[in-house]
Design a protein around this motif. Structure first.
Motif, PDB file in Angstrom:
ATOM      1  N   ARG A 242       0.836  -1.203   0.000  1.00  0.00           N
ATOM      2  CA  ARG A 242       0.000   0.000   0.000  1.00  0.00           C
ATOM      3  C   ARG A 242       0.870   1.253   0.000  1.00  0.00           C
ATOM      4  O   ARG A 242       0.609   2.206  -0.735  1.00  0.00           O
ATOM      5  N   GLY A 243       1.940   1.228   0.814  1.00  0.00           N
ATOM      6  CA  GLY A 243       2.843   2.373   0.864  1.00  0.00           C
ATOM      7  C   GLY A 243       3.557   2.600  -0.455  1.00  0.00           C
ATOM      8  O   GLY A 243       3.679   3.740  -0.915  1.00  0.00           O
ATOM      9  N   HIS A 244       3.998   1.507  -1.094  1.00  0.00           N
ATOM     10  CA  HIS A 244       4.670   1.632  -2.391  1.00  0.00           C
ATOM     11  C   HIS A 244       3.713   2.184  -3.447  1.00  0.00           C
ATOM     12  O   HIS A 244       4.083   3.027  -4.267  1.00  0.00           O
ATOM     13  N   GLU A 245       2.462   1.717  -3.409  1.00  0.00           N
ATOM     14  CA  GLU A 245       1.476   2.161  -4.393  1.00  0.00           C
ATOM     15  C   GLU A 245       1.217   3.660  -4.234  1.00  0.00           C
ATOM     16  O   GLU A 245       1.135   4.402  -5.220  1.00  0.00           O
ATOM     17  N   ARG A 246       1.103   4.127  -3.010  1.00  0.00           N
ATOM     18  CA  ARG A 246       0.864   5.557  -2.785  1.00  0.00           C
ATOM     19  C   ARG A 246       2.065   6.391  -3.224  1.00  0.00           C
ATOM     20  O   ARG A 246       1.899   7.479  -3.774  1.00  0.00           O
TER      21      ARG A 246
END
Length: 287
Positions: A242-246
């Protein structure tokens, strides 16, 4: 802010084991499974025994507390939150946290009896119940249930699935949005329960769940410690995704803004106006 809300904000909800003596091979085996779960990283435990007497449930809570202390040491054991399911009198007697369902003890009544220091959990099965729980302000953690079909409980609402869980989380985020930081900090935490395996745990981490509850995945495991650790790894991997996607979304936004003069100015260029003559407002990347 209630002390229970502050505690909810400090706790690690990542893996939240829920006991079941039938799945564990007998009530006497439950404390050992709980010890394995906390050794594997769980910092929240729920003692759930639907068919036992209050006296037997109280004895089991005491035995689980002793097992946690033996596994972690007395000091570290104090950092583990022990809930009891739908036994208000036991929770008050022992000073432990309480979880209730929609058809159990009234959440408002439970809060009055528990006071402000003990955690109170509430099961929700759709966005409307989630919104009502936020508006009521009594619960510190919401159990989104069930995520998938499960044989552990048969008296449940239709499965939420990932889309339903996402909608409930959206309601929580909307309820906690605004400029008041204290309001945001006091929003209920959200955990998911029902048919959760490693793959589903990772997907739930990706959509922003605070933790996953596990019954059979830990109670039936050859090693409750390893099963708990694996679930925790899956949820954290989802959070990382999720952090990488954001981060990628933000980078794409910045790149697009750099290549488009109208984005740099903060609005489209219109006839008769130039970027230099327009008000300079930096459009913020999505979060």
């Amino acid at each position: 802010m209630r002390p229970s809300q502050e505690l909810a904000g400090r706790l690690d909800w990542t893996v939240y084991p829920v006991t079941d003596s039938a799945l564990s091979g007998g009530i006497d085996r439950v404390p050992g499974i709980v010890a394995g779960a906390v050794s594997g990283g769980a910092r929240v435990i729920q003692v759930r025994e639907k068919h036992a007497s209050d006296a037997d449930v109280a004895a089991l809570v005491r035995a689980c507390r002793e097992a946690i202390a033996s596994a972690l040491g007395r000091d570290a054991a104090r950092e583990v939150a022990v809930f009891v399911d739908d036994r208000l009198e036991v929770a008050v007697e022992l000073g432990c946290h309480l979880h209730v369902g929609q058809s159990d003890t009234s959440v408002a009544h439970a809060r009055r009896e528990l006071g402000d220091a003990l955690l109170l959990g509430l099961t929700v099965s759709d966005p409307d119940q989630t919104r009502e729980a936020c508006e009521g302000g009594h619960a510190d953690v919401l159990g989104l249930s069930p995520i998938a079909a499960t044989a552990t409980k048969t008296d449940t609402a239709p499965p939420l699935g990932l889309d339903g869980a996402r909608r409930c989380l959206t309601v929580l985020r909307e309820a906690s949005s605004g400029r008041d930081a204290r309001r945001h900090a006091s929003a209920p935490r959200a955990v998911a329960i029902g048919g959760i395996d490693l793959a589903l745990a990772e997907r739930l981490g990706e959509i922003g769940i605070d933790g996953v509850c596990a019954v059979s995945a830990i109670a039936r495991a050859a090693s409750p410690e390893d099963a708990t650790r694996s679930l925790g790894t899956a949820v954290r991997r989802g959070r990382e995704n999720r952090g990488h996607e954001r981060a990628e979304q933000a980078a794409s936004f910045v790149q697009a803004a750099r290549s488009d003069p109208s984005e740099r100015a903060g609005h489209p260029v219109r006839s008769g106006r130039t970027p230099s003559s327009s008000a300079a407002g930096a459009t913020r990347p999505p979060v």
